[in-house]
Write an enzyme that holds these catalytic residues in place. Structure first.
Site, PDB file in Angstrom:
ATOM      1  N   ASP A 141       3.375   2.418  -0.496  1.00 15.33           N
ATOM      2  CA  ASP A 141       3.741   1.316   0.402  1.00 15.33           C
ATOM      3  C   ASP A 141       5.228   1.285   0.753  1.00 15.33           C
ATOM      4  O   ASP A 141       5.688   0.354   1.426  1.00 15.33           O
ATOM      5  CB  ASP A 141       3.345  -0.025  -0.235  1.00 15.33           C
ATOM      6  CG  ASP A 141       1.838  -0.226  -0.229  1.00 15.33           C
ATOM      7  OD1 ASP A 141       1.210   0.109   0.791  1.00 15.33           O
ATOM      8  OD2 ASP A 141       1.297  -0.708  -1.234  1.00 15.33           O
ATOM      9  N   ASP A 199      -4.671   2.377   5.020  1.00 16.85           N
ATOM     10  CA  ASP A 199      -3.394   1.682   5.207  1.00 16.85           C
ATOM     11  C   ASP A 199      -2.202   2.658   5.207  1.00 16.85           C
ATOM     12  O   ASP A 199      -1.160   2.395   5.790  1.00 16.85           O
ATOM     13  CB  ASP A 199      -3.162   0.665   4.080  1.00 16.85           C
ATOM     14  CG  ASP A 199      -4.407  -0.062   3.617  1.00 16.85           C
ATOM     15  OD1 ASP A 199      -5.496   0.520   3.688  1.00 16.85           O
ATOM     16  OD2 ASP A 199      -4.295  -1.205   3.160  1.00 16.85           O
TER      17      ASP A 199
END
Ligand code: GLY
Length: 422
Positions: A141, A199
């Site tokens: 992330d 993602d």
């Protein structure tokens, strides 16, 4: 002559009046967002944390209905119910949380949209709080965390020190890339051998930026390999995507599953949004039409599968639909951003622009846009974090706010609008 000038002045004023009526919703969205963000920036400054959501509990019957499972089947996945003193209160997170970059990033977009120096000061302050992340390797992330904060800082207030932060972070993201598999590893937790979630396509923009900033092609090469491996493995023939694909160490697929969706074969709403945005970015950066065609196919799938009147999807496209089915405003906002960019890349782009406009109008209505001083300082209501874990259901989320503001910024740019003309 005088009459002509008067007629022209009247026409210009009438046009300005029309613009005010037509884009009043944009101004409302920007004004509301700016005041909410400043309120929050002041409120949490000394906590050392970032705003993430509001603490809420869950109703087991509702979860059982939405997941199509008996309570027994999903009870082990549930997060702890928040304690009574937390319920309804602001949920903060530390800087190593995957969402930490969205609040600084929202401040940057708000500053860009309105030009208010107080927003810029807050954006700089909150961006700097993330500096230690440049050393971190524990998640994929890093792109969300640092490109949304430092990436926007570099765009809007360049300084000599920012490129090194982004390049160091990109090196750390690349340390998670496995050449045999052809992907960046997403998570270090769980039972998977090498989990990659859809993602992860959103972290590639950090790598494209790092190549631009450093002149080193390696970052972009990693991004392209990741996109290439993801395309055949994460997507079904109808262009919906699995959430998690785990790989064996030789590059073969170990498992295709969901983590946050309804079930392994469902279309989790935010995952579809990450996909269309990610492949649109990959086309922007490479000019390779394979990615454009792919982004178009995902966009068309989204527009045909989302059947809600206001274009804000249910939390999973395969969830049982009804008036109480939780929506996901964050998925809508991400979709709007992807479609606005895509609309500039194809001949029939108007349909993507119109759909994105519809989403942004819905999000700017009282149904989703919070009143000033409400919603614990967040901009939008009605997103869903992880229903499958009983977590963050029908709440504000910092990333819904971030992509809503990015969507407004892209919309204003494409329409040629300026805040002071709204
Ligand atoms: N990247 C985590 C999520 O979309 O919920």
């Amino acid at each position: 002559m005088k009459q002509t000038l008067i007629a022209m002045a009247i026409a210009i004023l009438a046009l300005a009046g029309c613009q005010k009526d037509e884009y009043g919703w944009v101004k409302t969205g920007i004004d509301r967002a700016c005041s909410q963000l400043l309120l929050t920036a002041e409120r949490i400054d000394d906590t050392g944390q970032m705003p993430r959501s509001i603490w809420v509990g869950y109703d087991l019957d509702m979860l059982s209905h939405q997941l199509g499972k008996s309570k027994e089947e999903f009870k082990d996945s549930l997060r702890a119910h928040p304690s009574a003193d937390k319920l309804g209160k602001l949920r903060l997170c530390g800087i190593y949380d995957w969402t930490s970059g969205f609040f600084p990033g929202s401040l940057w977009y708000a500053y860009e949209l309105k030009g208010d120096e107080a927003l810029k000061d807050a954006a700089i302050r909150y961006t700097n709080k993330l500096n230690p992340i440049r050393e971190y390797k524990g998640t994929h992330d890093l792109g969300f965390m640092m490109n949304c904060s430092y990436g926007n800082a570099l765009r809007l207030s360049p300084s000599d020190t920012i490129p090194a932060v982004l390049i160091q972070t990109a090196d750390n993201l690349c340390s998670r890339f496995d050449e045999r598999i052809g992907c960046i590893r997403s998570w270090d937790f769980g039972h998977w051998n090498f989990p990659v979630i859809i993602d992860n396509m959103m972290n590639l923009d950090l790598l494209f930026n790092a190549t631009r900033l450093s002149g080193n092609p390696y970052y972009k090469e990693v991004a392209i390999k990741h996109a290439n491996t993801t395309m055949p493995n994460h997507f079904r023939p109808d262009h919906t995507s699995w959430h998690v694909v785990s790989y064996n160490s030789d590059g073969t697929v170990e498992k295709k599953q969901t983590f946050q969706g309804k079930n392994d074969d469902s279309a989790w709403a935010r995952g579809q949004a990450w996909g269309v945005y990610g492949y649109t970015s990959t086309y922007r950066e490479t000019g390779d039409k394979t990615y454009l065609d792919f982004a178009v196919a995902i966009a068309d799938m989204i527009m045909s599968r989302v059947q809600t009147e206001d274009a804000i999807p249910y939390w999973d496209y395969d969830a049982p639909a009804g008036p109480d089915t939780p929506r996901d405003a964050s998925a809508a906002a991400v979709t709007a951003c992807g479609l606005l960019e895509l609309s500039t890349m194809v001949e029939d782009g108007q349909k993507y622009f119109d759909y994105a406009e519809k989403i942004l109008k819905s999000l700017s209505s009282d149904a989703y846009l919070a009143q000033e001083g409400q919603n614990e300082g967040f901009v939008l209501m009605h997103s869903t974090g992880s229903l499958a874990h009983g977590s963050e259901i029908d709440v504000p989320l910092s990333y819904a706010d971030y992509y809503y503001l990015e969507g407004l910024q892209k919309y204003m740019y494409l329409r040629g609008l300026k805040y002071n003309e709204l």
